[in-house]
Design a protein around this motif. Structure first.
Motif, PDB file in Angstrom:
ATOM      1  N   PRO A 249       0.812  -1.227   0.000  1.00 54.13           N
ATOM      2  CA  PRO A 249       0.000   0.000   0.000  1.00 54.13           C
ATOM      3  C   PRO A 249       0.843   1.274   0.000  1.00 54.13           C
ATOM      4  CG  PRO A 249      -0.876  -1.559   1.593  1.00 54.13           C
ATOM      5  CD  PRO A 249       0.444  -2.106   1.114  1.00 54.13           C
ATOM      6  N   ALA A 250       2.003   1.239   0.661  1.00 54.44           N
ATOM      7  CA  ALA A 250       2.860   2.429   0.685  1.00 54.44           C
ATOM      8  C   ALA A 250       3.345   2.775  -0.725  1.00 54.44           C
ATOM      9  CB  ALA A 250       4.050   2.210   1.622  1.00 54.44           C
TER      10      ALA A 250
ATOM     11  N   TYR B 183     -11.314   5.917  -4.749  1.00 53.03           N
ATOM     12  CA  TYR B 183     -10.183   5.172  -4.204  1.00 53.03           C
ATOM     13  C   TYR B 183     -10.059   5.402  -2.703  1.00 53.03           C
ATOM     14  CZ  TYR B 183      -5.346   4.192  -2.999  1.00 53.03           C
ATOM     15  OH  TYR B 183      -4.213   3.726  -2.398  1.00 53.03           O
ATOM     16  N   THR B 184      -9.723   4.344  -1.990  1.00 54.09           N
ATOM     17  CA  THR B 184      -9.306   4.445  -0.590  1.00 54.09           C
ATOM     18  C   THR B 184      -7.985   3.699  -0.459  1.00 54.09           C
ATOM     19  OG1 THR B 184     -10.371   2.416   0.194  1.00 54.09           O
ATOM     20  CG2 THR B 184     -11.715   4.438   0.199  1.00 54.09           C
ATOM     21  N   SER B 185      -7.194   4.082   0.511  1.00 53.55           N
ATOM     22  CA  SER B 185      -5.898   3.428   0.687  1.00 53.55           C
ATOM     23  C   SER B 185      -6.048   1.958   1.083  1.00 53.55           C
ATOM     24  CB  SER B 185      -5.062   4.175   1.730  1.00 53.55           C
ATOM     25  OG  SER B 185      -5.738   4.195   2.968  1.00 53.55           O
ATOM     26  N   ALA B 186      -7.246   1.560   1.519  1.00 55.01           N
ATOM     27  CA  ALA B 186      -7.502   0.157   1.879  1.00 55.01           C
ATOM     28  C   ALA B 186      -7.979  -0.670   0.685  1.00 55.01           C
ATOM     29  CB  ALA B 186      -8.542   0.105   2.994  1.00 55.01           C
TER      30      ALA B 186
ATOM     31  N   HIS C 168      -7.687  -4.738  -7.163  1.00 52.87           N
ATOM     32  CA  HIS C 168      -8.418  -3.657  -7.808  1.00 52.87           C
ATOM     33  C   HIS C 168      -7.469  -2.875  -8.722  1.00 52.87           C
ATOM     34  CE1 HIS C 168     -12.122  -3.179  -4.988  1.00 52.87           C
ATOM     35  NE2 HIS C 168     -11.941  -4.428  -5.396  1.00 52.87           N
ATOM     36  N   LEU C 169      -7.981  -2.484  -9.866  1.00 47.90           N
ATOM     37  CA  LEU C 169      -7.283  -1.574 -10.764  1.00 47.90           C
ATOM     38  C   LEU C 169      -7.419  -0.181 -10.160  1.00 47.90           C
ATOM     39  CD1 LEU C 169      -6.074  -0.818 -13.582  1.00 47.90           C
ATOM     40  CD2 LEU C 169      -8.437  -0.749 -14.418  1.00 47.90           C
TER      41      LEU C 169
END
Length: 145
Positions: A64-65, A94-97, A102-103
């Protein structure tokens, strides 16, 4: 620190089977340097001062980073909205989670092609069609693109 961060990222890629975005981000950085030199300098500083440190120290999950770093590059390249597209082709903010399958695309406010942030290792047919149309400008079955 960079070696530790790289090792943690590569371990996370192997464990998850996720696609490695670093070559794509290098290309995006070169483009950013041309369109927004100040944004480029900020993105390079973020890499050196934030991304590497947070991964090496264990403060951040490497995958995620790195995806957030890709989003930073895209936002510095063009103002817009970042979206995630699930395997059915459904788009949402978009969410960071967002799951790794997911594209993730950045849609510029001024139009033009979407900027790729994250492409699943095995995109669904709907994700592939979305990526081909919005990022690559290809129209399926039309012979255009």
């Amino acid at each position: 620190m960079r070696d530790v961060a790289d090792r943690r990222f590569e371990d996370a890629l192997r464990a998850s089977g996720a696609r490695d975005p670093r070559d794509f981000y290098r290309t995006a950085l070169r483009e950013l340097k041309d369109v927004n030199p100040t944004g480029y300098e900020g993105a390079v500083r973020h890499y050196q001062d934030v991304l590497v440190h947070s991964i090496a120290s264990g403060e951040a999950d490497p995958l995620p980073a790195w995806r957030e770093y890709g989003r930073l590059i895209a936002e510095c390249t063009a103002r817009g909205t970042t979206v995630e597209i699930d395997d059915t082709g459904r788009s949402r903010p978009y969410t960071s989670a967002a799951p790794l399958d997911h594209l993730v695309l950045h849609l510029p406010d001024e139009g033009g092609r979407a900027l790729l942030i994250s492409l699943p290792r095995n995109p669904s047919a709907a994700q592939r069609a979305t990526w081909e149309l919005l990022v690559q400008g290809k129209l399926r079955g039309s012979g255009e693109g």
